[in-house]
Design a protein around this motif. Structure first.
Motif, short mmCIF file in Angstrom:
data_model
loop_
_atom_site.label_atom_id
_atom_site.label_comp_id
_atom_site.label_asym_id
_atom_site.label_seq_id
_atom_site.Cartn_x
_atom_site.Cartn_y
_atom_site.Cartn_z
N HIS A 83 -6.13 2.45 4.85
CA HIS A 83 -6.13 3.59 3.93
C HIS A 83 -7.18 3.49 2.83
O HIS A 83 -7.29 4.40 2.00
CB HIS A 83 -4.75 3.75 3.28
N LEU B 260 0.23 4.28 0.69
CA LEU B 260 0.08 5.18 1.84
C LEU B 260 0.73 4.59 3.09
O LEU B 260 1.26 5.34 3.91
CB LEU B 260 -1.40 5.50 2.08
N CYS B 261 0.71 3.26 3.22
CA CYS B 261 1.45 2.63 4.32
C CYS B 261 2.95 2.91 4.14
O CYS B 261 3.65 3.21 5.11
CB CYS B 261 1.22 1.12 4.35
N CYS C 297 -6.11 -2.41 1.51
CA CYS C 297 -5.54 -1.93 2.78
C CYS C 297 -6.68 -1.23 3.50
O CYS C 297 -7.14 -0.17 3.06
CB CYS C 297 -4.38 -0.97 2.55
N CYS D 7 0.84 -1.20 0.00
CA CYS D 7 0.00 0.00 0.00
C CYS D 7 0.88 1.26 0.00
O CYS D 7 1.74 1.42 0.86
CB CYS D 7 -0.91 -0.01 1.22
ZN LIG Z 1 -2.19 1.34 3.74
#
Ligand SMILES: [Zn+2]
Ligand SMILES: [Zn+2]
Length: 370
Positions: A258, A233-234, A255, A231
Motif C-alpha cells: 500500500h 490499509l491492510c 507496507c 498498516c
Molecule cells: Zn498495507
C-alpha cells in the motif's frame, strides 16, 4: 579510585561545590568517593565525559536508544545480546554501568505492571474446556498482539473477553496478565502449541497460521521487532476499522503493498507512494537482510549519510508534505523527516555491507565505528 557518574549526578555535584559545599561533605552526602567528587568538582572530568576504555559502549548508545524507542518491551539481556553481536566488547556488568551512565533504561514501557505466574495453575488436559468453533471466524493481522486479536474475536462474536477466555486453553488467561505478550515464561512455553490448537479451533484458523501471525506464541522471538500499528490499509482490507497494535520485524518501515510508512506506534501513518525512492529503499533493505543481520542493518543505517543526500532529502520531504493530508504532516512531521532520509540511510548501510566475496567492513560481525 574515580568513578564515572551519570550526567545529572555530576552536574549536581558541580552545583553543590559551586554553592560552597566541600568535597568531603558532598562525598559523604552522595555516597561517592572523595576522588570521584573532586574530579568533577575541580573540572578534571566533564559531566558525560568518559575515558577511552569506559567509552566502548558509546558507539552503541544511539542504537540502544533507538531499539528501546522501537520496542519498549526490550529487556537488558536481549539488548546486550544484540550489541554484542554488533561488536560491543563489554560484559553484562560493564553494560549495566554504561546504561546507567548514559541514562538509558531497558524495558521502558509505561503500561507494564508486574504480573506473577504463581497462583495460575494450568489445568490438566482432561479438565480443559473443549474448544468449539465460534459462529464468526476471524484471522489475525500479521504481528498482531494477542490482546488485540482476542478482543476483536470476542467483539465479532458479540461476547466478552472473559467469556472467550473461559472456552480457551488456560494459557490465554495467564498470558493475558502480561502487557508484553511476547514475554515467554518457561512454565508457559511448553503449552504454546496446545494453546494455538485451542484458539485455531475457536476462530476457524490453523495453529500454524496463528503461530506465524501472533508473536505471543514465541515463533521468531530471537528476531528484533518494533511496536507499530499494522498498516491501516491492510487492516481496512480485512474490514477492521480500529488501529491494530502489532510487532513487526525491526527493519520493516513500509507496507510495500500500500505504500504506507509504518510510523512508530501512536503516530499516524502516511503514504510514501509519491516517493518511489522510499519504496525502493524498503526493497533494498529487505534484500540486504539476506547478507547481514537485522541488527547490523539497523546499526549501519543509523550512521550519518553523506552531505550529497541533503538536496534529495529536502525534495522527498516536500513531496511527502504535499501528497499527504495536512493533519498527517502536522502530527507526523518527525516520521516524515525519517522517511525522507530513509533512502540515504539504506545507501549508507548498503555501502558497508559489501557484495559477497568482497571484504565486508562488518569484519566478522563487528561494524567499523565512526
Ligand atoms: Zn498495507
Ligand atoms: Zn508494557
Amino acid at each position: 579510585m574515580t568513578n564515572i557518574l551519570p550526567r545529572g549526578r555530576a552536574e549536581l555535584i558541580i552545583a553543590e561545590h559551586a554553592a560552597g559545599k566541600t568535597v568531603p561533605q558532598i562525598a559523604a552526602e552522595y555516597g561517592h568517593s572523595p576522588q570521584t567528587v573532586r574530579s568533577y568538582a575541580l573540572g578534571h572530568r566533564a559531566p558525560g565525559e568518559f575515558t577511552a576504555r569506559e567509552d566502548s559502549f558509546a558507539p552503541f548508545a544511539a542504537y540502544c536508544r533507538r531499539r528501546l524507542e522501537d520496542d519498549p518491551h526490550l529487556r537488558a539481556m536481549p539488548l546486550l545480546a544484540e550489541i554484542t553481536g554488533l561488536g560491543f566488547p563489554g560484559t553484562g556488568k560493564t553494560f549495566y554501568r554504561a546504561l546507567e551512565r548514559h541514562e538509558i533504561s531497558p524495558h521502558p514501557c509505561p503500561d507494564c505492571h508486574v504480573a506473577r505466574i504463581s497462583g495460575y495453575a494450568l489445568r490438566p488436559p482432561e479438565q480443559m474446556p473443549r474448544p468449539f468453533r465460534l459462529a464468526v471466524p476471524l484471522s489475525p493481522v500479521g504481528g498482531e498482539t494477542m490482546a488485540s486479536f482476542l478482543r476483536r474475536l470476542a467483539d465479532a462474536n458479540r461476547t466478552t473477553l472473559d467469556a472467550l477466555l473461559g472456552i480457551l486453553h488456560p494459557w490465554f488467561s495467564i498470558k493475558n496478565q502480561w502487557h508484553d505478550d511476547r514475554w515467554q515464561h518457561d512454565k508457559l512455553a511448553p503449552w504454546a502449541g496446545e494453546a494455538a490448537e485451542s484458539l485455531a479451533a475457536a476462530c476457524g484458523s490453523t495453529a500454524l497460521a496463528l503461530k506465524k501471525a501472533l508473536p505471543a506464541f514465541g515463533e521468531n522471538r530471537e528476531q528484533p521487532a518494533r511496536a507499530v500499528t499494522a498498516c491501516r490499509l491492510c487492516s481496512a482490507a480485512q474490514r477492521i476499522q480500529q488501529p491494530v497494535p502489532a510487532h513487526l520485524p525491526a527493519c520493516r518501515r513500509v507496507c510495500l503493498r500500500h505504500g504506507i510508512w509504518l510510523s512508530a506506534h501512536g503516530t499516524p501513518q502516511f503514504s510514501v507512494r509519491d516517493c518511489p525512492d522510499i519504496l525502493d529503499a524498503e526493497r533494498r533493505a529487505r534484500r540486504l537482510l539476506r547478507r547481514c543481520t537485522a541488527e547490523q542493518l539497523l546499526y549501519l543505517s543509523m550512521q550519518p549519510p553523506s552531505q550529497a543526500g541533503e538536496r534529495s532529502w529536502k525534495r522527498r520531504a516536500t513531496t511527502l508534505i504535499a501528497s499527504n493530508p495536512r493533519s498527517a504532516s502536522e502530527s507526523s512531521s518527525q516520521e516524515m523527516f525519517l522517511a525522507a532520509a530513509y533512502p540515504d540511510a539504506i545507501t549508507v548501510a548498503q555501502a558497508s555491507v559489501k557484495a559477497p566475496g568482497e571484504q565486508s567492513s562488518l569484519a566478522g560481525t563487528s561494524p567499523t565505528h565512526r
